[in-house]
Structure formats: C-alpha cells, structure tokens
Design an enzyme around this catalytic site. Structure first.
Site, PDB file in Angstrom:
ATOM      1  N   HIS A 123     133.894  60.813  32.715  1.00 35.19           N
ATOM      2  CA  HIS A 123     134.485  59.522  32.387  1.00 35.19           C
ATOM      3  C   HIS A 123     135.994  59.638  32.636  1.00 35.19           C
ATOM      4  O   HIS A 123     136.775  59.877  31.717  1.00 35.19           O
ATOM      5  CB  HIS A 123     134.167  59.141  30.941  1.00 35.19           C
ATOM      6  CG  HIS A 123     132.750  58.700  30.750  1.00 35.19           C
ATOM      7  ND1 HIS A 123     131.718  59.587  30.507  1.00 35.19           N
ATOM      8  CD2 HIS A 123     132.189  57.465  30.788  1.00 35.19           C
ATOM      9  CE1 HIS A 123     130.579  58.913  30.401  1.00 35.19           C
ATOM     10  NE2 HIS A 123     130.836  57.628  30.570  1.00 35.19           N
ATOM     11  N   GLU A 188     127.142  55.294  37.636  1.00 33.16           N
ATOM     12  CA  GLU A 188     127.037  53.846  37.394  1.00 33.16           C
ATOM     13  C   GLU A 188     128.041  53.056  38.241  1.00 33.16           C
ATOM     14  O   GLU A 188     128.585  52.040  37.818  1.00 33.16           O
ATOM     15  CB  GLU A 188     127.207  53.540  35.904  1.00 33.16           C
ATOM     16  CG  GLU A 188     126.130  54.185  35.052  1.00 33.16           C
ATOM     17  CD  GLU A 188     126.311  53.991  33.553  1.00 33.16           C
ATOM     18  OE1 GLU A 188     127.207  53.216  33.145  1.00 33.16           O
ATOM     19  OE2 GLU A 188     125.567  54.633  32.772  1.00 33.16           O
ATOM     20  N   TRP A 193     131.951  47.930  35.139  1.00 34.69           N
ATOM     21  CA  TRP A 193     132.644  48.345  33.920  1.00 34.69           C
ATOM     22  C   TRP A 193     133.579  49.531  34.101  1.00 34.69           C
ATOM     23  O   TRP A 193     134.457  49.757  33.278  1.00 34.69           O
ATOM     24  CB  TRP A 193     131.628  48.637  32.815  1.00 34.69           C
ATOM     25  CG  TRP A 193     130.433  49.431  33.243  1.00 34.69           C
ATOM     26  CD1 TRP A 193     130.300  50.787  33.238  1.00 34.69           C
ATOM     27  CD2 TRP A 193     129.204  48.913  33.746  1.00 34.69           C
ATOM     28  NE1 TRP A 193     129.063  51.157  33.702  1.00 34.69           N
ATOM     29  CE2 TRP A 193     128.359  50.025  34.018  1.00 34.69           C
ATOM     30  CE3 TRP A 193     128.710  47.619  33.991  1.00 34.69           C
ATOM     31  CZ2 TRP A 193     127.067  49.874  34.525  1.00 34.69           C
ATOM     32  CZ3 TRP A 193     127.421  47.472  34.495  1.00 34.69           C
ATOM     33  CH2 TRP A 193     126.622  48.591  34.757  1.00 34.69           C
ATOM     34  N   GLU A 295     120.411  59.188  32.858  1.00 31.12           N
ATOM     35  CA  GLU A 295     120.763  58.658  31.533  1.00 31.12           C
ATOM     36  C   GLU A 295     119.763  57.580  31.143  1.00 31.12           C
ATOM     37  O   GLU A 295     119.391  56.736  31.962  1.00 31.12           O
ATOM     38  CB  GLU A 295     122.152  58.020  31.495  1.00 31.12           C
ATOM     39  CG  GLU A 295     123.324  58.950  31.333  1.00 31.12           C
ATOM     40  CD  GLU A 295     124.629  58.170  31.179  1.00 31.12           C
ATOM     41  OE1 GLU A 295     124.666  57.134  30.478  1.00 31.12           O
ATOM     42  OE2 GLU A 295     125.630  58.612  31.771  1.00 31.12           O
TER      43      GLU A 295
END
EC number: 3.2.1.78
Length: 371
Positions: A123, A188, A193, A295
C-alpha cells in the site's frame, strides 16, 4: 483428528515434480524461491493454502505478541500464508521506516523458519503528492506518469526501490538464505481507489511501471527471492478484460484477483466469483503460471457458516487450481473490522471444520516447501 497423512503429500522434492514447464521471470531466482513456486503448483492440484493478512503482527484485541495469531488461537496452527505490507517503508520519517523494516523482516524470517509462506502487499503512499495510498480528488496526483522512466520523479522512485531491494536482500532465515516472498505490487489496479488505479494512469503507463519495477529489483538490485503476482480487483468478466493491463508473461509469475464483492460484501454472487477464478486458473494453466485468490473475506463474519458454505464451496469448484486464498486482517482495536475468527467468535466451529477439511492447508501441514 488432524490430517497426519499430509506429511507425505507436502514433502515434495521440487526437481522430481512435473510442475511448471518454464522457470520464473527471474532466471536467477534462488533455489528456495524456485522450489516454493514448484511446490505451490504441485500442491494446487488438490489443495489450497489458507492465508491471513497481518496474522502475526496483531489480531482482535492484541498486537506484537511473538508466536501469536488469531488463527492459531482457534485451530492450533498459524495460517499457511502470512500477509505483510511494505507500506511504512517509505513516506514516513527515516526512523519510522527503519523500525518498520526491522519489524516486518522479523515476521518474514520467523514465518520462513517455521516453514510458512509469505505474501507481500504494497500500500504505497503517494510519492509525488504525499499522503496515503488512497486517491483523494483535488489532493492526489496521478503519480504513475511521474515515476516511470522519463517522468520527473523517476529518480525518486528508483531510490524507493533501492530501499525495498536492500530490505529483500537482507531478509534471511536461520539457514542464512534470503527468504522467498510472493511480491504483489499495485494490486486492485482496475479500481479507482488507489493512485495507481485505472482512472489515474493509462494502460501503457501502468505496464511501464510494472516492467520497470520488476526489472530494477531483479536486474539492478539483484533481488532473486521474489515471485511476482498480478492481481486486479473483481471488475473483469472475460479473459480479455482480465488481461487489459497485463504486462506480459515474461513479467508475471502468478495471476490472481481480489474479490470481496461477490463473496458476500455486495451479496452472494458465487457463480460470478467462480467464473472469474476459472478465468484466472485457466490462464495460469495454459501459460505456466501460478494462480491464487489473492484477497477475499467477509468483514465481521456476519455469516457464521461462511467458511464452508461460501469460501470452501467456491475453492473446491472442479477444475480450479489455486495456490492459496488469503483473507484480510483482524484489526487490533476495531470491534467490527476482522476477517478471521478469534476465540469466542460464533464462527469458530465452522472455521475449525474448514481447517480440518483435507482440501485446506495450514502452516502445520507444510513440510519442506522450500526444498
């Protein structure tokens, strides 16, 4: 009674398996890294490893207790796959980053020493506009175009990769070998996002970022203990959509997806989840790659039979070949943000049943997975 007969199954000699026809994208991958890849492939014929993010760092109501995990407290075994994150390696004070590197290094090394598997998320805090990894309108900058070759922040990105490369090269087990890790950057990416998400960079920019990241770590930093995993969210419905930002087989070792929406968060759409996993599994089989459910999970486990009625039902679909499935973290303070059961949770009996199913593998089941 736990599955004693698994010892023979998981004691696999990598050179004797009819696993992947091709090597990893790193021709100089360590023997342990190549063995992990081949053993994961072989095990996926009839089993899937269970993983939990941040399992060893903290859990429901606790943190930093060596040897503890919520999964072990419930089953007697740590998860087969332990998820860690490189988030705090950059974008904080040098002292904070160093402390984080040492803490994660210990988790990784300890997991390897026990015989478990490590998967690494990233992240990545925005290196151009500052702030965290989430995209914020009018605040975040589309950093991808700035950090790829030719971008104004490219040298800064190289410095960040040097830190990661040095960390990887100095994360070793008790045997003195560097620890193999499944590295899963820019996950992702098909969502909006994260700052590396689809609305914030072109396909060409994203694939350039992926290729440079792999090549710099592998060729410039001599990192030879990474298995590179490509994992979009669940927005695709065809092979073509899944591969829309795929950098090419020569840059990817493992394909997967993150999917919470079809697995209960947005209702139970299990046929859709299976269809997407089949796309991934079939592509992996055809292109000599590993496949994984990178995930998933149901926050708060409001369905106490979720493990067997939902997750295991999907995983055991005929024809799927998945190396591992990983559920998200158990927050240490939140009363609702958790994805694995803990002692006293009403879902414990169903999870123990999931643990005892011969299809699932936990850390205690793994023998010599690096040989």
């Amino acid at each position: 009674m736990r599955r004693i007969f698994f010892t023979a199954i998981v004691m696999i000699i990598a050179t004797a398996t009819n696993a992947q026809n091709s090597e990893l994208v790193d021709p100089y991958a360590t023997k342990e890294t190549l063995a992990l890849s081949r053993n994961l492939y072989k095990l996926s014929e009839s089993h899937t490893l269970f993983g939990h993010q941040h399992a060893m760092e903290y859990g429901h109501g606790w943190e930093n207790e060596e040897g503890r995990s919520d999964v072990k407290s419930v089953t007697g075994s740590h998860p087969g796959v332990v998820g860690v994150d490189l988030r705090e390696f950059t974008g904080f004070s040098p002292e904070h980053c160093q402390k984080s590197m040492e803490a994660v290094r210990k988790i990784v090394s300890d997991t390897y020493n026990r015989g478990g598997v490590v998967t690494v998320a990233w992240h990545f805090n925005n290196p151009v506009s500052g702030g965290e990894f989430y995209w914020k309108d009018s605040v975040s900058k589309p950093a991808v175009k700035y950090i790829i070759p030719g971008g104004s922040a490219h040298e800064q990105y190289k410095d960040i990769l040097r830190q990661i490369g040095n960390w990887a090269n100095n994360t070793k087990g008790a045997d003195g070998k560097v620890v193999p890790m499944i590295f899963r950057p820019f996950h992702e990416f098909d969502g909006e996002w994260f700052w590396w998400g689809k609305p914030h960079c072109t396909r060409e920019e994203f694939t350039s970022l992926w290729k440079f990241t792999v090549s710099f770590l592998r060729d410039s930093m001599q990192v030879h203990n990474f298995i590179y995993a490509f994992s979009p969210d669940n927005k695709f419905n065809s092979t073509e959509e899944f591969l829309e930002r795929y950098p090419g087989d020569e840059w990817v070792d493992m394909v997967g997806m993150d999917n919470y929406g079809d697995m209960g968060r947005d209702g139970y759409k299990l046929k859709k989840a299976i269809k997407k996993l089949r796309i991934i599994s079939d592509y992996a089989e055809e292109h000599c790659k590993l496949a994984a459910f990178t995930e998933t999970g149901l926050e708060s486990l409001t369905n106490t039979n979720w493990w067997n009625d939902v997750l295991l039902k999907v995983m055991k679909t005929k024809g799927l070949r998945l190396s591992y499935v990983l559920v998200w973290r158990n927050d240490k303070t939140s009363p609702t943000h958790y994805y694995a059961p803990f002692p006293g949770h009403p879902g414990v009996p169903d999870f123990v049943k999931f643990y005892n199913d011969p299809y699932t593998l936990f850390e205690n089941d793994l023998k010599d997975i690096y040989k």
